[in-house]
Design an enzyme around this catalytic site. Structure first.
Site, PDB file in Angstrom:
ATOM      1  N   HIS A  84       0.643  -1.129  -0.087  1.00 16.13           N
ATOM      2  CA  HIS A  84       0.086  -0.092  -0.102  1.00 16.13           C
ATOM      3  C   HIS A  84       0.783   1.180  -0.028  1.00 16.13           C
ATOM      4  CE1 HIS A  84      -2.531  -3.256   1.282  1.00 16.13           C
ATOM      5  NE2 HIS A  84      -1.785  -3.444   2.474  1.00 16.13           N
ATOM      6  N   HIS A 112       5.916   7.049   5.778  1.00 20.74           N
ATOM      7  CA  HIS A 112       5.458   6.504   4.809  1.00 20.74           C
ATOM      8  C   HIS A 112       4.931   7.630   3.612  1.00 20.74           C
ATOM      9  CE1 HIS A 112       1.919   6.651   7.085  1.00 20.74           C
ATOM     10  NE2 HIS A 112       1.292   6.992   5.764  1.00 20.74           N
ATOM     11  N   HIS A 114       2.372   8.829   0.410  1.00 15.02           N
ATOM     12  CA  HIS A 114       1.243   8.776  -0.565  1.00 15.02           C
ATOM     13  C   HIS A 114       1.774   9.568  -1.934  1.00 15.02           C
ATOM     14  CE1 HIS A 114      -1.309   7.347   2.706  1.00 15.02           C
ATOM     15  NE2 HIS A 114      -0.667   8.230   3.479  1.00 15.02           N
ATOM     16  N   GLU A 124      -2.844  13.630   0.057  1.00 18.01           N
ATOM     17  CA  GLU A 124      -4.031  13.284   0.732  1.00 18.01           C
ATOM     18  C   GLU A 124      -4.728  14.543   1.190  1.00 18.01           C
ATOM     19  OE1 GLU A 124      -3.280   9.776   3.813  1.00 18.01           O
ATOM     20  OE2 GLU A 124      -4.479   8.876   2.154  1.00 18.01           O
ATOM     21  N   HIS A 137       4.118  11.193   5.796  1.00 18.52           N
ATOM     22  CA  HIS A 137       3.405  10.993   7.097  1.00 18.52           C
ATOM     23  C   HIS A 137       4.496  10.365   8.186  1.00 18.52           C
ATOM     24  CE1 HIS A 137      -0.741  11.111   5.275  1.00 18.52           C
ATOM     25  NE2 HIS A 137      -0.279  12.385   5.396  1.00 18.52           N
ATOM     26  N   THR A 217      -6.363   7.597   7.893  1.00 16.70           N
ATOM     27  CA  THR A 217      -7.093   7.527   6.289  1.00 16.70           C
ATOM     28  C   THR A 217      -7.004   6.179   5.550  1.00 16.70           C
ATOM     29  OG1 THR A 217      -4.771   8.034   5.236  1.00 16.70           O
ATOM     30  CG2 THR A 217      -5.690   9.978   6.023  1.00 16.70           C
TER      31      THR A 217
END
Ligand SMILES: [Zn+2]
Length: 282
Positions: A84, A112, A114, A124, A137, A217
């Site tokens: 992910h 990590h 996104h 995000e 994050h 999230t």
């Protein structure tokens, strides 16, 4: 945030965890609340920060004090492709934050990323409707709850430091992560990295940030996160972004490759919440 939180929970669920993968990742975010009621709550993340509505609170929102961030480069860290996101695990490294309007010491647990398939999306959070190509994050848990698992569903349980990226010059501080991608192309791959200087990776000035209370999230979407979203972005080159988009995949090794890009949750309503900031945003 945060696929990684989720993988942490998943591994604790034992033999059942393929079921969880199925439920969470084959179900669209707008259906999450059917399986995870918290995902339909009124304090969900991410949100679009409308700067004209933000309330300034410089007395409370003091600078952060980061302990152990500077010495991170001397430590070996576990880097993981969890299908992910790409996650760097920080448990037991003695890194922590205080200040920043937090009520206690928060211990660093993992960080990590996104990112999007194109530069127009990937973050995000958004600011006045604008997205960034990537968001990082750093997840911390409140030391009073003893460990991450105890803290994850407590209202004051987690503090996440969030950083946007902007396309610019090559960022050598990301190289230890990106150069390891060939070692972790598939889900559940791990490797060890060294010389990742976490404080150097962050913007030099950290006094400007937004603050609101929100959630994880990803399911189970607990409303346990004190969010700090920093004004100053981190630089990343287009080529480095392409490595995130092309070199790591969400599938296991024996499956057809699917990249991890667009691993973000859609914006959630702010509802009655207020977003605060530490100083003027310009
Ligand atoms: Zn995240």
């Amino acid at each position: 945030m945060t696929r990684p939180l989720l993988s942490h929970i998943l591994t604790r669920k034992g033999p059942d965890h393929y079921h969880w993968y199925h439920v969470i990742f084959l179900t669209r975010p707008d259906h999450w609340h059917l399986h995870y009621p918290h995902c339909g709550g009124r304090s969900q993340s991410p949100v679009d920060i409308r700067t004209e509505n933000v309330i300034r609170d410089p007395r409370k929102l003091a600078p952060f004090l980061m302990k152990g961030y500077d010495s991170a480069g001397d430590l070996q860290m576990d880097l993981e492709n969890n299908g992910h996101t790409i996650q760097i695990n920080l448990q037991g490294k003695g890194m922590s934050i205080t200040g920043g309007g937090l009520s206690n010491v928060y211990m660093a647990h993992q960080f990590h990323f996104h990112w999007g398939k194109t530069d127009k999306r990937g973050s995000e959070h958004a600011i006045d409707g604008k997205y960034f190509p990537m968001e990082m994050h750093i997840v911390h848990y409140n030391r009073k709850h003893k460990n991450f698992s105890q803290a994850v569903n407590k209202k004051d349980g987690l503090a996440v430091l969030s950083f946007f990226f902007k396309v610019g010059k090559n960022n050598v501080n990301l190289d230890p992560v990106i150069k390891s991608f060939p070692d972790i192309p598939h889900r559940d791959d791990h490797t060890t990295i060294k010389k990742l200087f976490l404080r150097k990776l962050l913007p030099q000035k950290l006094d400007g940030y937004f603050r609101y209370h929100g959630s994880l999230t990803t399911p189970p979407c607990y409303e346990s996160v004190t969010w700090s979203i920093f004004y100053n972005p981190i630089s990343i080159s287009e080529k480095q972004l392409q490595s995130f988009r092309n070199k790591v995949h969400q599938n296991f090794a024996n499956e057809t490759n699917r990249d991890i890009s667009d691993d973000y949750r859609p914006l959630q309503p702010l509802n009655q919440r207020t977003v605060y900031n530490s100083k003027e945003y310009d």
